[in-house]
Design an enzyme around this catalytic site. Structure first.
Site, PDB file in Angstrom:
ATOM      1  N   LYS A 167       0.841  -1.190   0.000  1.00  0.00           N
ATOM      2  CA  LYS A 167       0.000   0.000   0.000  1.00  0.00           C
ATOM      3  C   LYS A 167       0.876   1.239   0.000  1.00  0.00           C
ATOM      4  CE  LYS A 167       0.838   1.719   3.372  1.00  0.00           C
ATOM      5  NZ  LYS A 167       2.144   2.213   3.948  1.00  0.00           N
ATOM      6  N   TYR A 251      -4.172   3.789   6.778  1.00  0.00           N
ATOM      7  CA  TYR A 251      -4.657   2.790   7.741  1.00  0.00           C
ATOM      8  C   TYR A 251      -5.930   3.276   8.427  1.00  0.00           C
ATOM      9  CZ  TYR A 251      -0.358   0.110   7.266  1.00  0.00           C
ATOM     10  OH  TYR A 251       0.670  -0.660   6.770  1.00  0.00           O
TER      11      TYR A 251
HETATM   12  P1  NAD Z   1      12.492   1.589   2.261  1.00  0.00           P
HETATM   13  O1  NAD Z   1      12.976   2.937   1.899  1.00  0.00           O
HETATM   14  O2  NAD Z   1      12.992   0.982   3.506  1.00  0.00           O
HETATM   15  O3  NAD Z   1      12.752   0.564   1.078  1.00  0.00           O
HETATM   16  C1  NAD Z   1      12.463   0.901  -0.265  1.00  0.00           C
HETATM   17  C2  NAD Z   1      13.274   0.027  -1.177  1.00  0.00           C
HETATM   18  O4  NAD Z   1      13.017   0.427  -2.523  1.00  0.00           O
HETATM   19  C3  NAD Z   1      14.779   0.145  -0.943  1.00  0.00           C
HETATM   20  O5  NAD Z   1      15.360  -1.124  -0.966  1.00  0.00           O
HETATM   21  C4  NAD Z   1      15.256   0.960  -2.137  1.00  0.00           C
HETATM   22  O6  NAD Z   1      16.576   0.669  -2.504  1.00  0.00           O
HETATM   23  C5  NAD Z   1      14.262   0.530  -3.209  1.00  0.00           C
HETATM   24  N1  NAD Z   1      14.145   1.475  -4.309  1.00  0.00           N
HETATM   25  C6  NAD Z   1      14.025   1.120  -5.598  1.00  0.00           C
HETATM   26  N2  NAD Z   1      13.979   2.187  -6.394  1.00  0.00           N
HETATM   27  C7  NAD Z   1      14.109   3.256  -5.596  1.00  0.00           C
HETATM   28  C8  NAD Z   1      14.158   4.650  -5.841  1.00  0.00           C
HETATM   29  N3  NAD Z   1      14.070   5.156  -7.086  1.00  0.00           N
HETATM   30  N4  NAD Z   1      14.283   5.469  -4.777  1.00  0.00           N
HETATM   31  C9  NAD Z   1      14.345   4.994  -3.532  1.00  0.00           C
HETATM   32  N5  NAD Z   1      14.313   3.666  -3.231  1.00  0.00           N
HETATM   33  C10 NAD Z   1      14.207   2.817  -4.259  1.00  0.00           C
HETATM   34  O7  NAD Z   1      10.888   1.691   2.278  1.00  0.00           O
HETATM   35  P2  NAD Z   1       9.882   0.685   2.981  1.00  0.00           P
HETATM   36  O8  NAD Z   1       9.529   1.227   4.312  1.00  0.00           O
HETATM   37  O9  NAD Z   1      10.366  -0.698   2.863  1.00  0.00           O
HETATM   38  O10 NAD Z   1       8.572   0.896   2.064  1.00  0.00           O
HETATM   39  C11 NAD Z   1       8.434   0.264   0.812  1.00  0.00           C
HETATM   40  C12 NAD Z   1       6.922   0.154   0.480  1.00  0.00           C
HETATM   41  O11 NAD Z   1       6.302  -0.629   1.482  1.00  0.00           O
HETATM   42  C13 NAD Z   1       6.191   1.481   0.467  1.00  0.00           C
HETATM   43  O12 NAD Z   1       5.223   1.485  -0.547  1.00  0.00           O
HETATM   44  C14 NAD Z   1       5.512   1.558   1.821  1.00  0.00           C
HETATM   45  O13 NAD Z   1       4.296   2.289   1.803  1.00  0.00           O
HETATM   46  C15 NAD Z   1       5.231   0.097   2.089  1.00  0.00           C
HETATM   47  N6  NAD Z   1       5.235  -0.221   3.531  1.00  0.00           N
HETATM   48  C16 NAD Z   1       4.202  -0.951   4.021  1.00  0.00           C
HETATM   49  C17 NAD Z   1       4.188  -1.289   5.370  1.00  0.00           C
HETATM   50  C18 NAD Z   1       3.078  -2.151   5.915  1.00  0.00           C
HETATM   51  O14 NAD Z   1       2.942  -2.234   7.134  1.00  0.00           O
HETATM   52  N7  NAD Z   1       2.302  -2.810   5.054  1.00  0.00           N
HETATM   53  C19 NAD Z   1       5.201  -0.843   6.214  1.00  0.00           C
HETATM   54  C20 NAD Z   1       6.256  -0.105   5.670  1.00  0.00           C
HETATM   55  C21 NAD Z   1       6.261   0.200   4.317  1.00  0.00           C
END
Ligand code: NAD
Length: 398
Positions: A167, A251
């Protein structure tokens, strides 16, 4: 009370929510579809327990290669994949971590070693199309920044894979529709990572509402907030779409729709003041919004990136209240009812439940309850919330 009389972000809004009976916490949150897979030929699946391990034993590896499990590829090895999804995959019954997609070569040896991933199952964002030739992968789980979800989902669908996407689904109605169309064209399935829809305590709140245990619902107050740093993609509009509403406010929006089982007909919203202008140049720092639902139900929600807090919801009905606090932590929610009973069903791994549910949907050819259409509905409502906050006027929803 009109939204304009109480929407003042910060302490005032916290006081408002408290005063009106809410108890928002101020604590920090801490392509074959499978026909080519053997498990389909095997018919109904046995429930196979899989132990949680950080370094796989040979017995666990044998089970990990069980052909009756769907192979998942994680796309984006950031915080969520590393901290939650890969460990949760080890706890699923019907899934296994088969492949990774990353743009950071230094992560590859660590993941290969920890999860016994073969060289042929390691991709980067430009080689995802080659997954079409890889029968180890059934499902691609998209875990990249919000505005890249459509790009990665469409690549996976073109490679003939089912897609589970985090999401928010993406950041525009057009891109969400393109995702739905691409997956449909490939005759695959699409689901969005709404983990709370699998949590027993969220489901219990929905039951209390639909069974009218406390009578007809009158109001829902919900909020989810978290602080972020100025270096995250979350402050860049191009990658995030917008601010905390897209990230964590979603959420609270989900709670209102999921618990009431109704769709909003009108939204009114207001941005809070920007107290950190250097950080919040491109996305909002906070927003509060009200929604009107059929039957007279009104909901009041808030989200911000200023501080940890607001991790709860309260449902008020004719004869009592109920809700969760905390509501949105990973794998843990609990709450109370106004009749003194607690809402405290045993915690589950929400991510494992979400992935197992999608695997079962694929195996049984059944549309997921967290479908692409469900994700698109939230995106439409969030865009209406932004429209109202910008115009200062209520926005009607079709
Ligand atoms: P994060 O920044 O920790 O990880 C993002 C990943 O995407 C990294 O590995 C990064 O290298 C990669 N990436 C690829 N292309 C990129 C770019 N152009 N710029 C930046 N990063 C790039 O983020 P996250 O917290 O893991 O979030 C990722 C997704 O998951 C988001 O859509 C977020 O909304 C979702 N999320 C959901 C939950 C949940 O509880 N369901 C919790 C956290 C995050």
């Amino acid at each position: 009370m009109s939204i304009n009389t109480h929407i003042t972000m910060g302490v005032a809004s916290q006081k408002y929510l408290h005063r009106t009976g809410g108890w928002l916490s101020l604590n920090p949150m801490n392509s074959s579809p499978v026909p080519r897979r053997n498990f389909i030929r095997c018919g109904a699946l046995a429930a196979i327990g899989f132990p949680f391990v950080t370094s796989l034993t040979s017995a666990a590896r044998a089970e990990e290669n069980d052909p009756r499990k769907l192979g998942f590829a994680l796309v984006g090895l950031g915080g969520l994949s590393t901290g939650q999804l890969a460990p949760a995959l080890q706890k699923t019954k019907y899934c296994r971590l088969a492949a990774i997609v990353t743009g950071t070569p230094s992560k590859i040896p660590v993941w290969k070693d920890r999860y016994q991933i073969a060289d042929k199952n390691v991709y980067n964002y430009d080689t995802m199309e080659k997954m079409a030739d890889n029968p180890d992968i059934d499902v691609v789980y998209v875990v990249t920044p919000n505005a890249l979800h459509a790009e990665h989902t469409i690549k996976a669908a073109k490679a003939g894979k089912h897609v589970l996407c985090e999401k928010p689904m993406d950041v525009s109605v057009e891109k969400c529709q393109q995702m739905i169309d691409a997956v449909k064209k490939a005759d695959r399935m699409l689901a969005i990572g709404y983990r709370c829809q699998f949590d027993p305590n969220h489901l219990e709140c929905r039951r209390l509402a639909t069974d009218k245990v406390f009578g007809e619902l009158t109001t829902i107050e919900a909020g989810f907030s978290r602080p972020i740093t100025a270096t995250e993609w979350r402050v860049k509009k191009e990658l995030a779409g917008d601010g905390p509403l897209m990230d964590v406010g979603i959420y609270a929006l989900q709670t209102c729709r999921f618990t009431s089982t109704r769709e909003p007909i009108e939204v009114t919203a207001k941005f809070g003041p920007v107290t950190e202008p250097d950080k919040f140049k491109e996305v909002e720092q906070s927003v509060e919004w009200e929604m009107t639902f059929p039957g007279g139900l009104r909901t009041k929600c808030q989200t911000n990136y200023e501080r940890a807090g607001g991790n709860a919801f309260t449902v008020t009905a004719e004869r009592g209240t109920f809700g969760l606090n905390p509501a949105y932590n990973y794998n843990f929610a609990r709450g109370t009812r106004s009749d003194g009973q607690s809402i405290n069903l045993p915690a589950i791994n929400q991510f494992a439940a979400e992935m197992d549910d999608f695997a079962q949907c694929i195996m049984n050819k059944k549309t997921s309850k967290v479908s692409g259409e469900e994700g698109l509905r939230d995106v439409k409502i969030m865009l209406a919330i932004y429209e109202s906050a910008r115009s200062g006027k209520p926005v009607k929803l079709a």
